[in-house]
Scaffold this active site. Sequence first.
Site, short mmCIF file in Angstrom:
data_model
loop_
_atom_site.label_atom_id
_atom_site.label_comp_id
_atom_site.label_asym_id
_atom_site.label_seq_id
_atom_site.Cartn_x
_atom_site.Cartn_y
_atom_site.Cartn_z
N ASP A 34 0.81 -1.25 -0.13
CA ASP A 34 0.16 0.09 -0.02
C ASP A 34 0.88 1.13 0.06
O ASP A 34 1.96 1.14 0.46
CB ASP A 34 -0.89 -0.23 1.29
CG ASP A 34 -2.23 0.68 0.83
OD1 ASP A 34 -3.32 0.09 1.05
OD2 ASP A 34 -2.20 1.96 0.90
N TYR A 147 -13.27 6.49 -14.09
CA TYR A 147 -13.44 5.00 -13.24
C TYR A 147 -13.84 4.02 -14.06
O TYR A 147 -13.20 2.81 -13.70
CB TYR A 147 -14.15 5.36 -11.72
CG TYR A 147 -14.33 4.11 -10.98
CD1 TYR A 147 -13.24 3.91 -10.15
CD2 TYR A 147 -15.43 3.44 -10.67
CE1 TYR A 147 -13.13 2.97 -9.26
CE2 TYR A 147 -15.22 2.44 -9.97
CZ TYR A 147 -14.13 2.05 -9.03
OH TYR A 147 -14.27 1.10 -8.22
N1 LIG Z 1 -15.94 -0.48 -2.12
C1 LIG Z 1 -16.75 -0.60 -3.35
O1 LIG Z 1 -17.92 -0.04 -3.30
C2 LIG Z 1 -16.00 -0.98 -4.61
C3 LIG Z 1 -16.99 -1.32 -5.74
C4 LIG Z 1 -16.36 -1.92 -6.87
C5 LIG Z 1 -14.69 -2.10 -7.06
N2 LIG Z 1 -14.10 -1.74 -5.79
C6 LIG Z 1 -12.68 -1.83 -5.90
O2 LIG Z 1 -12.04 -2.61 -4.99
C7 LIG Z 1 -10.78 -2.24 -4.77
C8 LIG Z 1 -10.56 -1.78 -3.07
O3 LIG Z 1 -11.55 -0.86 -2.86
P1 LIG Z 1 -11.74 -0.32 -1.45
O4 LIG Z 1 -13.36 -0.10 -1.29
O5 LIG Z 1 -11.38 -1.55 -0.58
O6 LIG Z 1 -10.91 0.93 -1.29
P2 LIG Z 1 -10.35 1.39 -0.04
O7 LIG Z 1 -9.95 3.23 -0.61
O8 LIG Z 1 -10.96 1.43 1.18
O9 LIG Z 1 -8.68 0.96 -0.15
C9 LIG Z 1 -7.90 1.10 -1.08
C10 LIG Z 1 -6.59 1.00 -0.75
O10 LIG Z 1 -5.73 1.22 -1.94
C11 LIG Z 1 -4.65 1.78 -1.42
N3 LIG Z 1 -3.98 2.53 -2.82
C12 LIG Z 1 -4.64 3.27 -3.59
N4 LIG Z 1 -3.76 3.58 -4.79
C13 LIG Z 1 -2.51 3.12 -4.54
C14 LIG Z 1 -1.63 2.78 -5.23
N5 LIG Z 1 -1.32 3.59 -6.42
N6 LIG Z 1 -0.48 2.12 -4.63
C15 LIG Z 1 -0.58 1.55 -3.89
N7 LIG Z 1 -1.76 1.53 -2.89
C16 LIG Z 1 -2.73 2.25 -3.20
C17 LIG Z 1 -5.00 2.92 -0.64
O11 LIG Z 1 -4.05 3.73 0.22
C18 LIG Z 1 -6.26 2.12 0.17
O12 LIG Z 1 -5.31 1.61 1.52
C19 LIG Z 1 -10.55 -1.16 -5.63
O13 LIG Z 1 -10.00 -1.37 -6.86
C20 LIG Z 1 -11.91 -0.49 -5.98
O14 LIG Z 1 -12.06 0.12 -7.17
C21 LIG Z 1 -14.62 -1.21 -4.75
#
Ligand SMILES: NC(=O)c1ccc[n+]([C@@H]2O[C@H](COP(=O)([O-])OP(=O)(O)OC[C@H]3O[C@@H](n4cnc5c(N)ncnc54)[C@H](O)[C@@H]3O)[C@@H](O)[C@H]2O)c1
Length: 252
Positions: A34, A147
């Site tokens: 991360d 996105y």
């Molecule tokens: N939460 C939702 O509703 C949802 C829905 C569909 C898809 N997703 C996908 O699931 C995945 C996780 O999402 P989440 O909701 O747990 O997000 P979150 O924001 O809670 O966690 C994402 C993590 O990724 C890290 N991160 C972001 N960019 C980074 C980079 N360039 N290098 C290293 N670390 C990085 C952040 O610091 C964070 O800790 C993402 O790819 C998101 O697009 C989430």
Amino acid sequence: MTQKIAIVTGAARGIGLATTRLFLRESWQVAMVDRDEDALLEAASELTGVLPIVADVAKPDAVRNAIQQVSDHFGRLDALVNNAGVADFGPIEETDFARWRRVMDTNIDGVFLMSQAATPALKETQGAIVNIASISGLRASTLRVAYGTSKAAVIHLTKQQAAELGEYGIRANCVCPGPVRTKLAMAVHTPDIIAAYHDAIPLNRYGTEEEIGEVIVFLCSEKASYVTGQIVASDGGFESTGVGLPSLRGQS
Ligand SMILES: NC(=O)c1ccc[n+]([C@@H]2O[C@H](COP(=O)([O-])OP(=O)(O)OC[C@H]3O[C@@H](n4cnc5c(N)ncnc54)[C@H](O)[C@@H]3O)[C@@H](O)[C@H]2O)c1
């Protein structure tokens, strides 16, 4: 039994952290990657069997260094979960190039870079890649020009990886989560969007981080040894459904 090793990107919180916990429950060890150092070190301090690695998956040097750290520490790699992602919802005309690039950097460049750097190690174990896209990559909606497009690209990149890396026994699959109440989602889901999701989802609720993580861990496991090139929505039925659900629900 051989100790299995996974890399989970974006592991400091949300879906990545839940997935890390599920791997540990299955007796895997996990390299947690991360870029948020404080959150990562705090999350990792409560877990055993993990290696926290501070790295930005969008930066080629940082990616190379992260893979090297995994190799030095664990000596093998069985699965790569490309979960790190950023969300930024905005109209097309207000999505300037910097905003577009910020989303593409992490969501698609990061998946490409991490997978490419991990491929030599995955060849040795006939390992697995699981990329995290989104229902926004399966169905278009307003405000998701960057996105949604980045996530559609992740879906196709997964198929490219499956086609080419299957030769080496590496499987590549993609999980498309529906809405989950993480920090990422809550930053962009307004009350209107939350209500609209409830209307559009047959199971009539958001998912949990664990419900997404279970699918990811399954796809990385031997149980999925003949599954590759697949796009699996863990979305309460969102993608399968068309118009009329809220009215029909009201009649039942
Ligand atoms: N939460 C939702 O509703 C949802 C829905 C569909 C898809 N997703 C996908 O699931 C995945 C996780 O999402 P989440 O909701 O747990 O997000 P979150 O924001 O809670 O966690 C994402 C993590 O990724 C890290 N991160 C972001 N960019 C980074 C980079 N360039 N290098 C290293 N670390 C990085 C952040 O610091 C964070 O800790 C993402 O790819 C998101 O697009 C989430």
